[in-house]
Design an enzyme around this catalytic site. Structure first.
Site, PDB file in Angstrom:
ATOM      1  N   ARG A  47       7.459  12.191  -3.784  1.00 59.33           N
ATOM      2  CA  ARG A  47       8.726  11.377  -3.027  1.00 59.33           C
ATOM      3  C   ARG A  47      10.144  11.713  -3.192  1.00 59.33           C
ATOM      4  O   ARG A  47      10.604  10.494  -2.363  1.00 59.33           O
ATOM      5  CB  ARG A  47       8.502   9.862  -3.756  1.00 59.33           C
ATOM      6  CG  ARG A  47       7.224   9.370  -4.017  1.00 59.33           C
ATOM      7  CD  ARG A  47       6.709   7.204  -4.055  1.00 59.33           C
ATOM      8  NE  ARG A  47       5.501   6.425  -4.066  1.00 59.33           N
ATOM      9  CZ  ARG A  47       5.550   5.872  -4.074  1.00 59.33           C
ATOM     10  NH1 ARG A  47       6.014   4.812  -4.623  1.00 59.33           N
ATOM     11  NH2 ARG A  47       3.789   5.547  -4.394  1.00 59.33           N
ATOM     12  N   ASP A 158      13.488  -8.225  -0.823  1.00 55.13           N
ATOM     13  CA  ASP A 158      13.009  -7.226  -2.357  1.00 55.13           C
ATOM     14  C   ASP A 158      13.891  -5.951  -2.185  1.00 55.13           C
ATOM     15  O   ASP A 158      15.110  -6.510  -1.444  1.00 55.13           O
ATOM     16  CB  ASP A 158      11.551  -6.446  -1.118  1.00 55.13           C
ATOM     17  CG  ASP A 158      10.771  -5.709  -1.784  1.00 55.13           C
ATOM     18  OD1 ASP A 158       9.396  -5.720  -1.939  1.00 55.13           O
ATOM     19  OD2 ASP A 158      10.936  -4.036  -1.809  1.00 55.13           O
TER      20      ASP A 158
END
Length: 286
Positions: A47, A158
Site C-alpha cells: 500500500r 471516516d
C-alpha cells in the site's frame, strides 16, 4: 514454478527493513489505533510503495523519515493503510432491528417537529449510511421527501479522505449495488449504465465529515442510534474499551449501538447496555 510463487519471489522495488515496518506500525497505532503486526508487513509495503514512488524516494526507510516531518504526506500514508471494506445491506439484521425497534418512534417524533440524530461511524465509501436511509425511508420518495424536511439528520464519518470523497459522490457499479432490493434500487439509484448514482435526496440528507475515532469529536449533542461496525476489530482491547465508553456517552438513553458481527462490548461499558439482538445494544439508564 507457479505464477503465485513467481510473484512472491519477485524482488521489491524499494528497500523495506523490519525496522521500517515497526516504525510505520507505531505511527499508525498512535494516530488511529490500528494494529499492524509483523504479519501485515507485505500489506504495508504494497500500500505504501506507490507513495514512495510518487515522492521520488528510493526506500521505505526514506519515506518513514518523510512522514515523520510532513503531516500532509503522513495523512496520505494513513489513508493508504486504512481498510475500506463495506457493502450495501451488510449485516442487514441491524437495519431490520432499527426499523422495528427505533424508527416508528423516531419517525413519529420527527413528524411532530422533534429532533432525530443518527451517526454512521467509520462509514467508509458510503454504502452503510445510504443503506440505513434506504431501509428506514422505503421506496416512497414523496413520503421520504416530506420526512427529511423535518429535523432528521444523519452524520457519516471516516478517517479516510479517499473513502469520504467516494461516499459524497455516491456513484457505484452495478455489481456493488446488486444487494440493494429492486424496489429501493429503482427509487434511490439513478442512471442507465455505470456507475449508478444515489439520488440527491439521500446524498443531501447525510453530512459526510472526516473524523478520527481516537481524536477529538466536535459533535455537541447525543445520538438516537450509532452504527460503529467492523472497525474495532483493528484495535487492541484498551483502545476498544475507550472508544466504547465514548460511544456510550454520545448515545441518548434508550438509544441503540450497533457493532460488527465479530465484535463485543468490553470492560465496564457492558453495564451501560442491554444486548437486545445480534451485536445490537440498547443503552439503559445508568
Amino acid at each position: 514454478m507457479s505464477a503465485a510463487l513467481s510473484t512472491a519471489a519477485r524482488p521489491r522495488e524499494f528497500a523495506f527493513a523490519s525496522a521500517d515496518h515497526r516504525a510505520i506500525a507505531a505511527l499508525v497505532y498512535d494516530e488511529v489505533g490500528i494494529l499492524l503486526p509483523d504479519g501485515k508487513a507485505q500489506l504495508v509495503y504494497g500500500r505504501l510503495a506507490p507513495r514512495v514512488r510518487a515522492c521520488g524516494l528510493d526506500s521505505v526507510g526514506a519515506y518513514v523519515t518523510l512522514i515523520g516531518r510532513d503531516a500532509e504526506e503522513r495523512g496520505r500514508a494513513i489513508d493508504a493503510l486504512t481498510t475500506n471494506h463495506t457493502s450495501f445491506f451488510r449485516e442487514s439484521h441491524h437495519f431490520d432491528d432499527f426499523n422495528e425497534r427505533m424508527w416508528p418512534t423516531l419517525a413519529a417524533r420527527a413528524a411532530k417537529g422533534g429532533r432525530v440524530r443518527l451517526w454512521s461511524a467509520a462509514c467508509s465509501t458510503g454504502e452503510e449510511p445510504y443503506t440505513w436511509l434506504m431501509a428506514m425511508l422505503g421506496d416512497d420518495r414523496g413520503t421520504a421527501q416530506r420526512l427529511l424536511k423535518n429535523d432528521v439528520r444523519m452524520l457519516a464519518t471516516d478517517v479516510s479522505p479517499t473513502a469520504l470523497a467516494a461516499a459524497r459522490a455516491g456513484r457505484y457499479s452495478k455489481d456493488t449495488v446488486r444487494t440493494v432490493p429492486a424496489g429501493l434500487r429503482a427509487a434511490w439509484l439513478e442512471g442507465r449504465g455505470e456507475p449508478l448514482t444515489v439520488s440527491p435526496l439521500l446524498r443531501d440528507a447525510i453530512a459526510f465529515r472526516p473524523l478520527n475515532l481516537l481524536g477529538e469529536w466536535p459533535m455537541k449533542g447525543r445520538f438516537d442510534a450509532i452504527f460503529c461496525r467492523n472497525v474495532m476489530i483493528y484495535f487492541d482491547e484498551p483502545t476498544k474499551a475507550r472508544l466504547q465508553e465514548r460511544l456510550a456517552d454520545r448515545l441518548e438513553e434508550g438509544g441503540m449501538l450497533y457493532i460488527g458481527h465479530s465484535e463485543r462490548l468490553t470492560g465496564g461499558v457492558e453495564k451501560r447496555f442491554r444486548c437486545v439482538g445480534r451485536t445490537a445494544y440498547l443503552k439503559v439508564t445508568a
